[in-house]
Design a protein around this motif. Sequence first.
Motif, PDB file in Angstrom:
ATOM      1  N   GLU A  49       0.826  -1.204   0.000  1.00 47.35           N
ATOM      2  CA  GLU A  49       0.000   0.000   0.000  1.00 47.35           C
ATOM      3  C   GLU A  49       0.865   1.261   0.000  1.00 47.35           C
ATOM      4  OE1 GLU A  49      -3.229   0.190  -0.143  1.00 47.35           O
ATOM      5  OE2 GLU A  49      -3.953  -1.825   0.364  1.00 47.35           O
ATOM      6  N   ALA A  50       0.389   2.300  -0.681  1.00 49.42           N
ATOM      7  CA  ALA A  50       1.127   3.560  -0.731  1.00 49.42           C
ATOM      8  C   ALA A  50       1.128   4.257   0.620  1.00 49.42           C
ATOM      9  CB  ALA A  50       0.523   4.472  -1.798  1.00 49.42           C
ATOM     10  N   GLN A  51       0.075   4.051   1.402  1.00 48.36           N
ATOM     11  CA  GLN A  51      -0.010   4.608   2.755  1.00 48.36           C
ATOM     12  C   GLN A  51      -0.097   3.434   3.730  1.00 48.36           C
ATOM     13  OE1 GLN A  51      -3.539   7.184   2.077  1.00 48.36           O
ATOM     14  NE2 GLN A  51      -2.189   8.894   2.546  1.00 48.36           N
ATOM     15  N   PRO A  52       1.045   2.852   4.059  1.00 45.18           N
ATOM     16  CA  PRO A  52       1.022   1.594   4.804  1.00 45.18           C
ATOM     17  C   PRO A  52       0.376   1.687   6.175  1.00 45.18           C
ATOM     18  CG  PRO A  52       3.260   2.454   4.622  1.00 45.18           C
ATOM     19  CD  PRO A  52       2.417   3.242   3.686  1.00 45.18           C
TER      20      PRO A  52
END
Length: 234
Positions: free
Chosen positions: A158-161
């Motif tokens: 995910e890009a925003q983990p």
Amino acid sequence: TTRQAGAVTLHSYAFPYHKTAGERVLNTAAQALDLYSRLFSPYPHEHLAVVEADFLDGMEYDGLFFLSYGFYNLDNGTPAQYLVALTAHETAHQWFYGVVGNDQALQPWLDEALCTYAEKLYYETYAPEALTWWWEARVNYYQPRGYVDDSIYNPHGEAQPYRAYRDAVYLNGAVFLEELRKQIGDEAFFDFLRMYVNENRGKIASAQDFFRILRQTTRAPLQPLLERFFQNVP
């Protein structure tokens, strides 16, 4: 400041300019301690300390937890705020992490989902007028998604983990527990939680333990529900 909750002495450490917020935290922790002791198992220590911290978010330990000064700064004098919700959450960690351990890296939902849902139990009992706020501001606002049994290691790239981790493990975990409770009923649900705590006291519990004990407490058809929320169902 200190106060008694039955046989337990609670200690609240707050900066001087947050005296009122510190007292609110102390009262919330005392209420949550009493509730969870009745729902899960007796609290195992003589003391519980709550400490205002100069870092963001909260952090649990056994017999102690930290809450960010940011929550104290935003104290609005009502139960409908993160200061109260996170106090209830971190108090619940005294059971789900403290009494019953788990692998917090690979199976973090076994403490974080349960502690997030414990916030809801707190609001149901002590501040039902703020329960709608809790669902909307704490959970539904973020449109939680993802498998509840994800690890902390961003397995889906995910890009925003952190956002993905929180939405899946904490928030979708709370949604799962609410749907589970509705499906099997309150009696079986709380019997399950007590059995889960009592059988795993002082141990490192696993997802396999969770599902095994759950299936022992209900004959409801669980598989469709579990497959909606979990990628690995033992």
